[in-house]
Design an enzyme around this catalytic site. Structure first.
Site, mmCIF file in Angstrom:
data_model
loop_
_atom_site.group_PDB
_atom_site.id
_atom_site.type_symbol
_atom_site.label_atom_id
_atom_site.label_comp_id
_atom_site.label_asym_id
_atom_site.label_seq_id
_atom_site.Cartn_x
_atom_site.Cartn_y
_atom_site.Cartn_z
ATOM 1 N N ARG A 33 0.841 -1.204 0.000
ATOM 2 C CA ARG A 33 0.000 0.000 0.000
ATOM 3 C C ARG A 33 0.871 1.247 0.000
ATOM 4 O O ARG A 33 0.626 2.204 -0.711
ATOM 5 C CB ARG A 33 -0.839 0.052 1.298
ATOM 6 C CG ARG A 33 -2.073 -0.735 1.324
ATOM 7 C CD ARG A 33 -2.734 -0.575 2.654
ATOM 8 N NE ARG A 33 -1.776 -0.674 3.768
ATOM 9 C CZ ARG A 33 -2.117 -0.675 5.039
ATOM 10 N NH1 ARG A 33 -3.380 -0.578 5.372
ATOM 11 N NH2 ARG A 33 -1.208 -0.771 5.984
ATOM 12 N N GLY A 110 4.595 -23.507 8.541
ATOM 13 C CA GLY A 110 5.834 -23.960 9.162
ATOM 14 C C GLY A 110 6.531 -22.848 9.932
ATOM 15 O O GLY A 110 6.179 -21.677 9.796
ATOM 16 N N ALA A 114 10.266 -14.082 10.203
ATOM 17 C CA ALA A 114 10.785 -13.255 9.106
ATOM 18 C C ALA A 114 12.195 -12.753 9.419
ATOM 19 O O ALA A 114 13.066 -12.730 8.540
ATOM 20 C CB ALA A 114 9.843 -12.073 8.890
ATOM 21 N N LYS A 164 -1.891 -21.553 16.252
ATOM 22 C CA LYS A 164 -0.659 -21.411 17.065
ATOM 23 C C LYS A 164 -0.472 -19.961 17.500
ATOM 24 O O LYS A 164 0.172 -19.689 18.511
ATOM 25 C CB LYS A 164 0.553 -21.989 16.341
ATOM 26 C CG LYS A 164 0.993 -21.289 15.069
ATOM 27 C CD LYS A 164 1.935 -20.129 15.301
ATOM 28 C CE LYS A 164 2.114 -19.288 14.061
ATOM 29 N NZ LYS A 164 2.795 -18.008 14.302
ATOM 30 N N ASP A 217 5.659 -24.957 14.133
ATOM 31 C CA ASP A 217 5.376 -23.516 14.250
ATOM 32 C C ASP A 217 4.908 -23.155 15.669
ATOM 33 O O ASP A 217 5.203 -22.064 16.171
ATOM 34 C CB ASP A 217 4.319 -23.122 13.213
ATOM 35 C CG ASP A 217 4.446 -21.666 12.792
ATOM 36 O OD1 ASP A 217 5.374 -20.989 13.269
ATOM 37 O OD2 ASP A 217 3.605 -21.210 11.979
ATOM 38 N N SER A 227 8.247 -13.620 18.724
ATOM 39 C CA SER A 227 6.868 -13.689 18.227
ATOM 40 C C SER A 227 6.060 -12.486 18.716
ATOM 41 O O SER A 227 6.047 -12.176 19.910
ATOM 42 C CB SER A 227 6.202 -14.979 18.711
ATOM 43 O OG SER A 227 4.788 -14.822 18.745
ATOM 44 N N ASN A 229 2.818 -12.348 18.695
ATOM 45 C CA ASN A 229 1.688 -12.860 19.484
ATOM 46 C C ASN A 229 2.118 -13.160 20.926
ATOM 47 O O ASN A 229 1.399 -12.878 21.876
ATOM 48 C CB ASN A 229 1.111 -14.095 18.805
ATOM 49 C CG ASN A 229 0.390 -13.723 17.530
ATOM 50 O OD1 ASN A 229 -0.686 -13.144 17.577
ATOM 51 N ND2 ASN A 229 0.994 -14.002 16.387
ATOM 52 N N GLU A 254 -1.761 -11.678 14.564
ATOM 53 C CA GLU A 254 -2.982 -12.312 14.035
ATOM 54 C C GLU A 254 -3.794 -13.040 15.108
ATOM 55 O O GLU A 254 -4.999 -13.214 14.973
ATOM 56 C CB GLU A 254 -2.617 -13.313 12.931
ATOM 57 C CG GLU A 254 -2.024 -12.711 11.671
ATOM 58 C CD GLU A 254 -3.080 -12.174 10.717
ATOM 59 O OE1 GLU A 254 -4.210 -11.881 11.143
ATOM 60 O OE2 GLU A 254 -2.745 -12.017 9.526
HETATM 61 N N1 LIG Z 1 6.455 -11.882 10.410
HETATM 62 C C1 LIG Z 1 6.609 -13.207 10.393
HETATM 63 O O1 LIG Z 1 7.603 -13.743 10.922
HETATM 64 C C2 LIG Z 1 5.581 -14.071 9.721
HETATM 65 C C3 LIG Z 1 4.324 -13.591 9.398
HETATM 66 N N2 LIG Z 1 3.394 -14.405 8.831
HETATM 67 C C4 LIG Z 1 2.055 -13.918 8.491
HETATM 68 O O2 LIG Z 1 2.154 -13.011 7.384
HETATM 69 C C5 LIG Z 1 1.103 -12.036 7.449
HETATM 70 C C6 LIG Z 1 1.719 -10.640 7.353
HETATM 71 O O3 LIG Z 1 2.581 -10.499 8.468
HETATM 72 P P1 LIG Z 1 3.741 -9.410 8.537
HETATM 73 O O4 LIG Z 1 4.276 -9.109 7.193
HETATM 74 O O5 LIG Z 1 4.700 -9.892 9.538
HETATM 75 O O6 LIG Z 1 2.923 -8.148 9.089
HETATM 76 P P2 LIG Z 1 3.305 -6.604 9.087
HETATM 77 O O7 LIG Z 1 2.415 -5.971 10.081
HETATM 78 O O8 LIG Z 1 4.786 -6.443 9.205
HETATM 79 O O9 LIG Z 1 2.914 -6.117 7.605
HETATM 80 C C7 LIG Z 1 1.624 -6.206 7.098
HETATM 81 C C8 LIG Z 1 1.625 -5.872 5.614
HETATM 82 O O10 LIG Z 1 0.283 -5.934 5.131
HETATM 83 C C9 LIG Z 1 -0.019 -4.744 4.423
HETATM 84 N N3 LIG Z 1 -1.420 -4.380 4.665
HETATM 85 C C10 LIG Z 1 -2.020 -4.162 5.854
HETATM 86 N N4 LIG Z 1 -3.311 -3.867 5.669
HETATM 87 C C11 LIG Z 1 -3.531 -3.908 4.335
HETATM 88 C C12 LIG Z 1 -4.659 -3.679 3.518
HETATM 89 N N5 LIG Z 1 -5.835 -3.331 4.040
HETATM 90 N N6 LIG Z 1 -4.512 -3.807 2.178
HETATM 91 C C13 LIG Z 1 -3.309 -4.113 1.651
HETATM 92 N N7 LIG Z 1 -2.212 -4.344 2.375
HETATM 93 C C14 LIG Z 1 -2.325 -4.234 3.695
HETATM 94 C C15 LIG Z 1 0.896 -3.694 4.982
HETATM 95 O O11 LIG Z 1 1.041 -2.693 3.992
HETATM 96 P P3 LIG Z 1 1.991 -1.399 4.120
HETATM 97 O O12 LIG Z 1 3.346 -1.906 3.711
HETATM 98 O O13 LIG Z 1 1.451 -0.429 3.191
HETATM 99 O O14 LIG Z 1 1.904 -0.967 5.556
HETATM 100 C C16 LIG Z 1 2.143 -4.498 5.258
HETATM 101 O O15 LIG Z 1 2.895 -4.621 4.080
HETATM 102 C C17 LIG Z 1 0.364 -12.303 8.777
HETATM 103 O O16 LIG Z 1 -0.767 -13.087 8.498
HETATM 104 C C18 LIG Z 1 1.382 -13.110 9.592
HETATM 105 O O17 LIG Z 1 0.760 -13.971 10.533
HETATM 106 C C19 LIG Z 1 3.672 -15.712 8.539
HETATM 107 C C20 LIG Z 1 4.907 -16.240 8.821
HETATM 108 C C21 LIG Z 1 5.961 -15.457 9.424
HETATM 109 O O1 LIG Z 2 4.234 -17.112 12.198
HETATM 110 C C1 LIG Z 2 5.299 -16.749 12.631
HETATM 111 C C2 LIG Z 2 6.498 -17.603 12.605
HETATM 112 O O2 LIG Z 2 6.278 -18.829 11.958
HETATM 113 C C3 LIG Z 2 5.439 -15.384 13.212
HETATM 114 O O3 LIG Z 2 4.789 -15.312 14.430
HETATM 115 P P1 LIG Z 2 4.312 -13.917 15.032
HETATM 116 O O4 LIG Z 2 3.313 -13.337 14.078
HETATM 117 O O5 LIG Z 2 3.741 -14.214 16.371
HETATM 118 O O6 LIG Z 2 5.536 -13.023 15.137
#
Ligand SMILES: NC(=O)C1=CN([C@@H]2O[C@H](COP(=O)(O)OP(=O)(O)OC[C@H]3O[C@@H](n4cnc5c(N)ncnc54)[C@H](OP(=O)(O)O)[C@@H]3O)[C@@H](O)[C@H]2O)C=CC1
Ligand SMILES: O=C(CO)COP(=O)(O)O
Length: 298
Positions: A33, A110, A114, A164, A217, A227, A229, A254
């Site tokens: 975005r 898994g 990040a 989880k 996970d 994490s 969460n 989440e």
């Molecule tokens: N972080 C991790 O270690 C891991 C995360 N995940 C999962 O990945 C998903 C994203 O997590 P993460 O990247 O860490 O979260 P962040 O909070 O770091 O980033 C969220 C991203 O989503 C975008 N976003 C938010 N709202 C909207 C919307 N309404 N429309 C379009 N884009 C939107 C944001 O955009 P903008 O850049 O513009 O702010 C940003 O790029 C979650 O479901 C998380 O559980 C899964 C495995 C590992």
């Molecule tokens: O899903 C994740 C690692 O596998 C990241 O967990 P958190 O969103 O709790 O940081």
């Protein structure tokens, strides 16, 4: 459509880490975005025209995002989000399915912080899809520090990845209340049983809960302050308000919304889920020490 091209949608923590990893073997685009200073950052229209799309936006935003932006023209989608829609209790696969055929969708699951993936530290992930082609095509994109496995148990991966996060909140509460490692291990083990009970109701396979998507996970997230969460749980145990905790976090946790989705489904289908229930009640203001008493006496 740009055949063979790959783009990540959502440049948050996970989107950026996946973009980093997927740039090792080929050019990978990324969009979000908010415009960001990242190599190969493109606008949304450019990204949507790529054959392969990795979508890493929060679970609660996906339905609206798809409605507003997505037009199916044969793209192959890899869903990187982990959550269940709170308003409806819908699984992400059901939401995506109304826009994209199942054979074109895969889900990553898994243990994968990040912050470690972006340092090229090794990990193992599962690509879950009804189509083995999705796994075969996507697995070629991943660099050699990420080992990929295939599973057709989409619902198992989805439930494990979403549940989880709720258990990580519970585990963070356990740590914040200084209940000790025995209590934490008991909570995580009973949590694994609980999340499998939930998954089984929706047709998930036991093997997904024993492997990377479930135990893998869960053990990662429910044991580490890396994490988000888990950190929510720590804050709740210290009697901080949810708003204050989430404002400080500045990223998605989440498990917060997913706890409400799971509670809704547990009532609708009469599934016994005591830990997730207490997490939901604590998020609504119940004292965590009262939840502990209630869990011990159930
Ligand atoms: N972080 C991790 O270690 C891991 C995360 N995940 C999962 O990945 C998903 C994203 O997590 P993460 O990247 O860490 O979260 P962040 O909070 O770091 O980033 C969220 C991203 O989503 C975008 N976003 C938010 N709202 C909207 C919307 N309404 N429309 C379009 N884009 C939107 C944001 O955009 P903008 O850049 O513009 O702010 C940003 O790029 C979650 O479901 C998380 O559980 C899964 C495995 C590992
Ligand atoms: O899903 C994740 C690692 O596998 C990241 O967990 P958190 O969103 O709790 O940081």
């Amino acid at each position: 459509m740009k055949m063979g091209a790959i783009a990540v949608i959502g440049a948050g923590k996970w989107g950026q880490a996946l973009h980093f990893a997927l740039s090792f073997n080929q050019e990978c685009y990324i969009t979000s975005r908010t415009k960001k200073n990242i190599k190969n950052f493109v606008d949304l229209d450019f990204a949507l025209d790529c054959e392969y799309l990795v979508i890493a936006i929060p679970a609660q935003e996906i339905r609206a995002w798809l409605k507003q932006n997505f037009k199916f023209k044969g793209q192959k989608i890899l869903v990187a989000s982990k959550g269940i829609e709170a308003d409806t209790g819908a699984f992400l696969n059901d939401i995506y399915s109304s826009f994209i055929p199942d054979e074109n969708i895969g889900f990553i699951s898994g243990p994968s912080f990040a912050a470690e993936v972006i340092k090229a530290l090794p990990c193992a992930l599962v690509i879950n899809s009804v189509s083995k082609n999705i796994y075969e095509e996507y697995s070629k994109f991943f660099p050699n520090f990420i080992k990929t496995y295939y599973s057709s148990d989409v619902i198992g991966a989805e439930v494990a990845g979403a549940y989880k996060n709720v258990l990580a909140i519970a585990s963070g509460i356990c740590e914040g209340l200084e209940l000790g490692k025995n209590a934490q291990a008991s909570l995580i083990a009973r949590g694994l049983v609980e999340m499998y009970r939930f998954g089984k109701h929706f047709g998930a396979k036991e093997s997904s809960f024993l492997g990377l998507s479930g135990a893998g996970d869960l053990f990662l997230t429910a044991n580490s302050t890396m994490s988000r969460n888990y950190r929510v749980g720590l804050g709740l145990a210290k009697n901080r308000t949810l708003k204050d905790i989430l404002d400080d976090l500045g990223e998605v946790a989440e498990g917060v919304k997913t706890a409400f989705a799971i509670d809704k489904l547990s009532i609708q289908y009469d599934i016994y889920l005591p830990i997730a229930k207490e997490v939901k009640l604590i998020l609504e203001g119940k004292n965590p020490k009262d939840s502990l008493k209630d869990l011990l006496n159930k």
